[in-house]
Design a protein around this motif. Sequence first.
Motif: not given
Length: 1439
Positions: A1139-1146, A528-529, A535-539, A601-604
């Motif tokens: 999806s909400d890792d960047s937001n710490d406010e609930d 997400k960053e 680049f983004d990747f999948e394995c 790190e969140g990649n698939m």
Amino acid sequence: MEELKQRGRKREGRHRDTWDPFQLNPIGAEKEEKRRCFALLQNLVAVVVGLLVLASAVMSKGSLLVLTTLCSPKSLRSDVERQFYTLLLMCVLLTPNVLVFLKSLWKCAFKSYVPPQKKTMGIMCAIESLVALGTAVLVLIVMPQFDILTNLCIPGGVCIFSSVLQIVFRLQRERWMMIYPICSIILVVSGYVLLGVDHYVRVSSYVPSQHSDGYFYIGIAIVASLLISLNWWENLFQASNNIQEMLRDLDTFKDTAYLVTSLIRIVITMGVYFLYYGLMSQPTIVWSAYTKANGAVQIGLVLFFLQAFCSAACHWFGVVACKIHSVRFSFALPVSFSGPATLILGITLFLAQAEKLYNFSEVATVQNYLGVNNTFWPFCSKLAEIKVKNYTPVMLVMLEISNSICKTSLNSPNEIWPFSMLVLEGVCMWLGLMACTYYVWRMKVQRIERTSQLFVRRLYESAFIDLSLLLNTKMKVIRSRNTEQGSSEEVENCVIYLCATMWHENYEEMLKILTSMFRLDRYRGDPKEEHKDCFDFECHIYVDDAFMKEKNTEKKLVNTYVNDLIDVVVEVYRVFTNKEPDEVSIIEAPYGGRLMFVMPEGNMLYVHLKDKTMIRNKKRWSQIMYLYYLLGWKGYNVKNPQKITRQNNPCRASLISLDGESYLLPSHDNDSKRRHISDDNTYIMALDGDTDFHPSALILLVDRLRMYRTVGAACGRIHPTGMGPMVWYQKFEYAVGHWLQKTAEHVFGSVLCSPGCFSLFRGSALMDDNVLKRYTTTASKASEYVQYDQGEDRWLCTLLLQQGWRVEYNAASDAYTNSPEEFKEFYNQRRRWGPSTLANTLDLLHSGRETVKRNASISMLYILYQIFTVSSSILGPASVTLMIAGAFQFVFGVEGTLSIVIAVIPPIVYMIICFVAKSNFQITIAAIMSVIYAFLMTASFFAIIGDMVKQGTFITPTGLFLVSSSIMYLVTAILHPQEFTLIIYGLMYFICIPSGYLLLTIYSLVNMDNVSWGTRESNKGTEHQKRVGVVCNRDCRLCCWDVKMEITQETENLVLQQIQQAVNPNAHAAVKTELLSQISHDNLHAVNTHKHMLDHNKQVTHKTAESEENLSRSKDDDDTDSERSGSSRSCEKKKDSFSDDSNDEDDVNDYNDDDSNPEDMAIEVLPECDWVKPVRDVFLKKLTYANLKRNLQEQIRYTLRNKNQEDLCEELVLMLTDTLNAELRDKVGPEDILTVSQLEELQYTLNEAARRILKTNRMERLERRVKRGIERTLVAPQIEKLSEDEDDFWKKLIERYLKPIEVDEAQKKDVRRELKSLRNKAVFLYFIINVLWVVATFFLQAIGSDVLSIKIPKYFPNGTLSDDPLKVEPLSLMFLLSFAVLLIVQFLAMLYHRVYTLIHVVSYRGTEKDYKVKDEEDDDDLTLENHFANGLIITSDDL
């Protein structure tokens, strides 16, 4: 030592949780660090390149100024000498035009010719004519009339047109920067005014040789400078929207335009020269005088070649400086200060050599006698007296420089202060140039740039090399208020699909590829960053032959290879994170099954398990499988989102509004991002199951595809790994193949084969016509079996080349793969490679004319080069046989004809054996013969050396070839410092030449009818599955019933619990929960009862009153099966949970408590195959007490990374670990898997403990993040199913292309017959050609060297000539010379390729990612990112 301590601390931490703390730590799992040697190399290269730029610019300017001084009518040289110098000055102007003409002619003739647009071509010709006229007039006519200092200053005015256009088009990023071009114009105009004032002062102060006609030449100089300033019009007209179409048209036929305009410039320059000096000047050209200019030839030619070479070198080193990201230090600084440096160097030489020209004590006497205040006036008055002295060429040049300086105000008999006018003129011109080209100092360069992206014009001006480089540097201009021209040239984001095919790899080999993938995950970071490599990747891992049949029961289970792969994934995950995999999904698919992992790190990571009874196996069909899935299905899916109504809106998180309509979009992040990524920026990374690589190797290949849009594939340097003599042979063989052959293919045309073990392919290239579609062709002919299935990677590259795509080689992109260690395995591998290589090369040569028309990288010369290499390989057996015959001559003293007969017998015998014996026996005989040949080659090697000692010279054809080849390979190894040690294996390679080029060729040709894979073959079709914890296993026969009874330990425990429940009905409700859990575990897949832990579909119901104040989780809709995504439902879960890792406010309003009882909710039961449960049980081990502790600790640390809360993090780890121990210590054992009720209670307890700790530390904003971390720790593996659309896609794909091939016995016989027929034809062709070559050599030997031989003078090392000449057969000499020419051509290509590899490596190391942890404060702003709304980002400030 510190590393040992760190590993010890980690091991102690694991030992507290389990008695088995030991783990495998694969090499390369540690974080990559920037190596200091590369940092030093980068700085060293920058310094060296900067110095070279400065030195070449100074030499270029200095030699031109000296030439113009020697051409001056006021010089001390004779008319004949001045005429010769003027001719060389014209040649200086012609040199860059000739070079551009030759390069453009080469590209138009052998690359691609595009007819020009008449209007655009007319404008180009008009502008180039004016520029050529201005350059010729200024350099050939005006500059010889002025002194050397004025000539140094006057070219600075060529920047005036660029400054005017900068003001007209407002090219500055900020308004205040408009002052730069305004100041430039003012300074240049002031310089011209000062030039006129200076000339007036000279005339009025009676400086010698100054006349009033100088004003006329000043006017001509101003006009000529204005004409020259038109040269860089393209750089400034980028800002005009009116001519963008014309510039785009010009880019399409630039080669043709440069071909014509360079001819025009040559004609105009020569026309000005002959018109002025042949008709107008006095004296005119005397053609016969050129033969009399003996004294000027040496000086003139040295100055000409020095100027031409230094100008070209300065241009090239300037390009290198920009490409290595040293624009300011190595380009702008040395080029800008080349003028002042030239002046300083000239003054220094003048002061150093002036004493040798004249005695300054006499100058002081004359000065005192005449009462003159100027020291230079007496010195200048005496120069005419010393011109007749015999000086060296250097002194003559210094004499002319001194004489030219004496034409300035320094030679005024009165005062010296008027010279300040000339100084101010030079300062104004230089500052004007600096103000005009200020943007060069601010230029930003991407990691790898084409020269056309750095400089507007291919042509450089040798007369004004520094001005040309600065003004030609591409300016990033603004076309509109909000759009930058440079934005189109910025690095575009791309998606990379890493696709590894596995075929019976062992544990160690799997460990390599998985470690490489996890390294890339760590390098990329959170998807997400943003990443600076964009680049983004999948394995994706495709496992062939993944299933087996269990004996007796005939159940389909995964085989031992898949079990090893699962163990490797878990082990590597532990190494990188010290915990178990967080989220795992098991999916049944029409082709077998799929395992899905979320990497740290969140990649698939996807593991596709292929059942050979359901889908075709082997590598090519796996490639077709993933190409259609990733390029076809996923590409179609993101381009055609499914429309849905708002009433059936399942989840707002999965929707986006486009033009007022709602779409159900792919849930996976990469699928979402790919919507804005073209097929050109979609890459497929083809890998083998044992490939080991680092992220830098992949990024270097991506750079190649980004830089050139016509590159369809790129491969790296493949390093074979292993132990033993066969590996040693392959190490040098691979090294020579990459050092020389692949680099020659890359430089002269295109690489013919991009190996499937490590190659990057462009999506649009694979999707092109006649590529992927034809790649799906099923072999039906004998030649197709050889070409299509024996070397699939080479055939795919052949298809790309025939469609016009280029394949490149990057020597800095290193990958390591296992090579055959056994002689048999090596021969079987090359048995496949040899015929397929020949078949694909012949196919390419057969379509050579059509390929040349389509492919700009391939020319007819390159086709001829490939014909020569193929011919050499076909003649390889005969050449090796003759070499063995020569060995018999050297070692045993056998005469020539007899040695040939003896050398021919073993290959013929071996060929007969290959026809009549089985494969294993053939290989055994080949191994024995290889050893014998190795001894013979070793003896021959020392015999050749002994013969050179005996002859007293190495200047013989054999000696020269051996010595030169050794030196060439040694230099090549030195130029590859990281691979220099491979030269040690060169001797092994030499003695194995008969085995590799004679016996192996025979074996591969005779066994061409064998199209089996030959390596990694396995017979594990049916295996017995191990049973753990089986209490009873009986087969009962009762009447006509056959009953199989099996009671496991879990079943026994379940029965005991049922009995206990019946005896004590008032037992704790937990027993009931555990009972249900056990029942569902065995029959209804308990994994689905855990599903709420990841999907947030359920809330923990215990202690509802206490948890009402907590922040609750959102509830996903259950209707995720209807989505059109190519991924399964767990992809949606992964996205929602991250999806909400960047937001710490609930946002409490977005999350509702669910008070429903989980036991009242319906359990969805998915039908599963027999293989699912054993696989799921492996991943359930993460829910053991021992693993939970470690996983929880590491999950909390990972969740709070980069939050600058180390103390809070450790407090949470300590307290939550204590809470976990308190809940489970006396209830379960270390290796027991927790039940559903235990997990629910544990999750609630941990959440409460975390809430209290965060509230105490006033960090409530981190509560939701910590809860998600706890939730991921306790989530169980999911059993999913494909969406209906994807399931339908796979069924149709299998039916159309991948249905298992069923061949009856009749068809098999026909295929075998055709293959044998093809084999016989190939063997006969090879045999006839090689026999003819051997017979021709035999008869030449039989006739005698006295009749047919070439006599070569024999020289000794001391240079003396021998009386007996060397007699060489013409056939052998021709072959030897042709082979030597081939090696020299490849060596030169290697030198060229090495330079550009160094540039790429240095530029990459300057932008390499640093793994230092960033301290980032929590961002309280709410960020809503929409990947589909053209990159629009809405923040809380906007709201």
